[in-house]
Design a protein around this motif. Structure first.
Motif, PDB file in Angstrom:
ATOM      1  N   ALA A 127       0.847  -1.204   0.000  1.00 15.80           N
ATOM      2  CA  ALA A 127       0.000   0.000   0.000  1.00 15.80           C
ATOM      3  C   ALA A 127       0.880   1.250   0.000  1.00 15.80           C
ATOM      4  CB  ALA A 127      -0.918  -0.019   1.214  1.00 15.80           C
ATOM      5  N   PHE A 128       1.950   1.220   0.798  1.00 19.21           N
ATOM      6  CA  PHE A 128       2.873   2.360   0.854  1.00 19.21           C
ATOM      7  C   PHE A 128       3.513   2.605  -0.510  1.00 19.21           C
ATOM      8  CE2 PHE A 128       7.560   3.125   1.401  1.00 19.21           C
ATOM      9  CZ  PHE A 128       7.477   4.512   1.435  1.00 19.21           C
ATOM     10  N   LYS A 177       2.463   1.766  -3.445  1.00 17.13           N
ATOM     11  CA  LYS A 177       1.491   2.260  -4.425  1.00 17.13           C
ATOM     12  C   LYS A 177       1.284   3.764  -4.232  1.00 17.13           C
ATOM     13  CE  LYS A 177      -3.132   1.587  -6.305  1.00 17.13           C
ATOM     14  NZ  LYS A 177      -3.284   3.051  -6.465  1.00 17.13           N
ATOM     15  N   GLU A 178       1.146   4.139  -2.963  1.00 18.03           N
ATOM     16  CA  GLU A 178       0.968   5.565  -2.650  1.00 18.03           C
ATOM     17  C   GLU A 178       2.198   6.361  -3.098  1.00 18.03           C
ATOM     18  OE1 GLU A 178       0.044   6.114   1.527  1.00 18.03           O
ATOM     19  OE2 GLU A 178       0.882   8.150   1.427  1.00 18.03           O
ATOM     20  N   ALA A 179       3.383   5.793  -2.832  1.00 22.60           N
ATOM     21  CA  ALA A 179       4.620   6.495  -3.193  1.00 22.60           C
ATOM     22  C   ALA A 179       4.747   6.661  -4.704  1.00 22.60           C
ATOM     23  CB  ALA A 179       5.825   5.726  -2.630  1.00 22.60           C
ATOM     24  N   ASP A 209       2.108   6.759  -6.768  1.00 30.46           N
ATOM     25  CA  ASP A 209       1.041   7.682  -7.182  1.00 30.46           C
ATOM     26  C   ASP A 209       1.414   9.140  -6.918  1.00 30.46           C
ATOM     27  OD1 ASP A 209      -0.363   5.505  -7.975  1.00 30.46           O
ATOM     28  OD2 ASP A 209      -1.758   5.469  -6.274  1.00 30.46           O
ATOM     29  N   THR A 210       2.140   9.353  -5.820  1.00 28.28           N
ATOM     30  CA  THR A 210       2.503  10.731  -5.488  1.00 28.28           C
ATOM     31  C   THR A 210       3.840  11.131  -6.107  1.00 28.28           C
ATOM     32  OG1 THR A 210       3.559   9.977  -3.451  1.00 28.28           O
ATOM     33  CG2 THR A 210       1.261  10.680  -3.274  1.00 28.28           C
ATOM     34  N   GLU A 243      11.174   8.742   4.256  1.00 28.89           N
ATOM     35  CA  GLU A 243       9.775   8.308   4.304  1.00 28.89           C
ATOM     36  C   GLU A 243       9.676   6.873   4.839  1.00 28.89           C
ATOM     37  OE1 GLU A 243       7.313  10.321   3.970  1.00 28.89           O
ATOM     38  OE2 GLU A 243       5.838   8.748   4.351  1.00 28.89           O
ATOM     39  N   ARG A 266       7.742   5.572   8.300  1.00 31.23           N
ATOM     40  CA  ARG A 266       6.754   4.481   8.285  1.00 31.23           C
ATOM     41  C   ARG A 266       7.202   3.269   9.112  1.00 31.23           C
ATOM     42  NH1 ARG A 266       2.300   5.298   4.240  1.00 31.23           N
ATOM     43  NH2 ARG A 266       2.934   7.251   3.278  1.00 31.23           N
TER      44      ARG A 266
END
Lengths: 343, 384
Positions: free
Chosen positions: B24-25, B27-29, B31-32, B52, B56
């Motif tokens: 999940a991390f 994917k977020e990384a 996407d951003t 980062e 986490r």
């Protein structure tokens, strides 16, 4: 099965090897005969049905350890086939139908037909076919539905052998009635996968047996005034042989899920990598052992001829790799890692 | 004969939970825009990404909470690691500190070293290099000539280290130095390890450019660099034991077979959903090799988790694993009709292939050359 029982079984195999696995027995079996005394001794010792000790059948780890050990000694007996047949029957709800020497077989390209309760078609190169009292395989009925079938050995048997002299016989059914059958989706894949998964375990065992022989030889055989195992080039070949043996063992482990079942995906991974190891390992073993290993007198060939045969049975590497590759490519690159971690 | 059977390691539920969390991390990384897979790789040095990861809790995961860790199991850490690598995350900045240096400090370092350094590593703001190899020593670590001489309150280190990745941007090195003369009877005696900050007086870092023109490793010169007593790791003379213990972690990890996995994913996508037979066979072959390597690697993770020291098994995995990752660019050449490029930094497949081809020779060298590893395996087989 507890570790103690497994350990006892493994030691029983060692004892049988010491007592029964003579050169005469091996040479006698080389050509398709079943060494009756050895097989009966294994039955008496409970090894042939060790996988049925627990109600839910023995876990894949123990089952593999036993099959690997028997293959390590290159014993010319159908232990893997018998266990594979029982697993297939159990999964199909037909466990009760296992009786006598029950093995497995794969149909020819057209497949086996089960129409109106009558079996037709030919099972090709059935392991130990002539010795079986029953054989488990997949067949399609007139509506195209797949079945797991157990049938008595048909009247028509065409005898042949593999490179190791193990019986690989064609069994032709011409309207015979099955002993039992059950509709099972993907039955043909199940039979092929189960056979391939067991062959991967056997390959790991035979490689390990070859490695032991080659290591012993490298420690004893002297050239240029020292054991060949002291030469760096030989050491590196042995290191690669050990690595391939370890890889085959790990790959074979992938072949079975925790409940002892297999699948086309698992079998493809296991058989593909183990088959590769068989090729590389057998070549290295012979190279290290020099001309001696090329003789009939040295027992290395009992393992290596099996390696060369087993890698092609129940689908060779290219067949499984193509299947696997199509599956992976169909899902796309991003699906690869989640697929591997879900095994 | 010792059997190398690589018993399976079942991942505990907590480890699978970490897998979900890391995915999940990442994917977020992505996407951003924190990183771009298939352009970055695990050896990319990216302090922002490391910070980062620190926030986490993905660095020093197994270490005690009092030093900034999360008290997780080695298997949870293993799963985090393989997810980062498979996701092409640029973890190169904190990699050595997380995998090796912090581990050494935690187990053998002084209380001061633990308190001062471990929390910074966990935060993803403190990076390490490995000071083992020396000019002319190569794979023969026992031939180290860098000396540490005892002085008031500590040691003065003089000598040179080479192939030191990230020395120009890391904060510390762990330096293997000779604290006593080696004897003919014991080549491995007299070696000790020191934590040395890279901004210490007397250190000079000189770049060594690699064959694609990148600046990754360095030569590091020590001219009487002072290391206080409490920055020695372990007992005096225990360096060899610690270094060889450390190498089991360096050799069996997923970084030894996942270096080129991003290129493999590109090949799979490049072959399309209906590949020809040649592509299908090659992809199937490599995936079966990869699945087997992962099983062997997780098996070793299980052994390390049980405090075993599977040095020979680790050497086996590195030998097979680096040969695997080295074969991927050649597979790409066979399947994809394109010329590799080296002159641009974008995510273009030709550039990815070009960079992988010129990076590949290092795979069977770093962390122990293939030939040294085969010697170790031969020793494990009883031949030496």
């Amino acid at each position: 099965m507890s570790d103690d029982i497994l350990d006892m079984m493994l030691r029983t195999v060692d004892r049988l090897v010491a007592g029964e696995a003579t050169r005469d027995m091996r040479e006698g079996a080389d050509g398709g005969a079943l060494p009756e005394r050895l097989w009966q001794a294994m039955e008496t010792a409970g090894i042939t049905d060790a996988d049925t000790i627990d109600d839910d059948m023995t876990g894949p780890t123990e089952m593999q350890a036993l099959v690997r050990h028997v293959a390590r000694h290159a014993l010319p007996v159908p232990l893997a086939e018998v266990m594979a047949a029982r697993r297939l029957l159990k999964a199909a709800g037909l466990a009760e139908a296992a009786e006598g020497l029950t093995g497995i077989g794969v149909g020819d390209a057209g497949g086996m037909s089960l129409d109106g309760g009558r079996l037709t078609g030919t099972l090709r190169r059935v392991p130990f076919g002539r010795h079986l009292s029953q054989v488990v395989f997949a067949a399609r009925d007139g509506n195209g539905a797949e079945h797991i079938v157990v049938a008595a050995r048909p009247a028509s048997v065409s005898a042949d052998v593999n490179l190791a002299g193990e019986a690989r016989d064609d069994l032709t059914f011409a309207g015979d009635a099955p002993v039992a059958s059950a509709a099972v989706e993907g039955a043909a894949d199940q039979v092929l996968a189960m056979g391939a998964a067991f062959r991967a375990v056997q390959i790991a065992g035979a490689l390990s047996g070859a490695l032991v022989q080659v290591l012993t030889y490298a420690g004893e055989r002297e050239q240029f005034g020292r054991p060949i195992g002291k030469f760096q080039a030989v050491q590196h070949m042995l290191a690669v042989l050990a690595a391939e043996t370890a890889a085959a063992s790990a790959a074979a482990g992938i072949g079975f899920a925790e409940d002892g079942s297999s699948s086309a995906l698992r079998a493809a991974l296991a058989k593909s990598r183990a088959g590769q190891a068989a090729t590389e390992g057998a070549a290295l073993a012979h190279q290290i052992m020099g001309a001696m290993g090329f003789t009939r007198e040295h027992p290395l060939h009992y393992q290596t001829r099996r390696l060369w045969s087993w890698r092609d049975e129940f689908g060779n590497e290219a067949m499984w790799q193509e299947r696997l590759g199509r599956e992976i490519a169909g899902r796309g690159g991003d699906a690869l890692w989640p697929m591997l971690t879900s095994l | 004969m010792q059997e190398f059977t690589f018993a399976p390691t079942a991942m505990p539920p907590a480890a699978e939970a970490i897998r979900t969390e890391v995915r999940a991390f990442l994917k977020e990384a992505r996407d951003t825009g924190l990183y771009t897979p298939r352009r970055h790789s695990w050896s990319s040095f990216d302090p922002a990404f490391s910070a980062e990861c620190g926030r986490r809790g993905f660095i020093g995961m197994t270490w005690p909470e009092e030093y900034g860790g999360r008290g997780r199991s080695a298997l949870e850490r293993y799963v985090m690691t393989e997810e980062m690598l498979a996701g092409g995350a640029p973890v190169g900045a904190h990699w050595v500190a997380d995998r090796q240096s912090g581990h050494q400090i935690l187990h053998h370092g002084s209380e001061r070293a633990k308190r001062e350094i471990l929390p910074k590593i966990c935060a993803g703001t403190c990076f390490f290099g490995i000071g083992m190899s020396e000019p002319d020593s190569g794979s023969d670590l026992a031939a180290a000539r860098t000396r540490a001489v005892q002085v008031d309150g500590g040691w003065r280190i003089t000598g040179r280290k080479i192939w030191t990745s990230n020395a120009h941007r890391a904060h510390y090195l762990i330096v293997l130095a000779r604290t006593a003369a080696r004897s003919d009877s014991n080549r491995h005696a007299g070696l000790s390890q020191f934590i040395v900050p890279l901004d210490a007086e007397g250190i000079e870092v000189r770049p060594i450019y690699n064959l694609y023109g990148g600046h990754d490793f360095n030569e590091v010169v020590f001219d009487g660099v002072f290391a206080p007593d409490d920055m020695m790791i372990g007992e005096e003379g225990s360096g060899w034991t610690m270094v060889t213990g450390e190498l089991a972690f360096e050799r069996s990890g997923p970084d030894r077979f996942l270096s080129t996995v991003q290129l493999l994913l590109e090949i799979i996508d490049g072959a399309g959903p209906q590949p020809d037979r040649m592509a299908a066979v090659e992809i199937g072959r490599k995936v079966a090799e990869l699945a087997t390597l992962r099983r062997m690697s997780t098996s070793i993770a299980g052994m390390l988790d049980r405090d075993l020291r599977p040095a020979t098994e680790a050497a086996l995995v590195k030998d097979l694993g680096t040969a695997f990752e080295q074969s991927i660019p050649e597979m790409a050449r066979r399947l994809l009709a394109l010329e590799p490029r080296i002159d641009r930094e974008d995510a273009d497949l030709a550039a990815l292939l070009g960079h992988t081809i010129v990076a590949a020779p290092a795979f069977t060298i770093r962390g122990g050359t293939r030939e040294i590893l085969r010697g170790m395996i031969a020793r494990g087989l009883g031949l030496r």
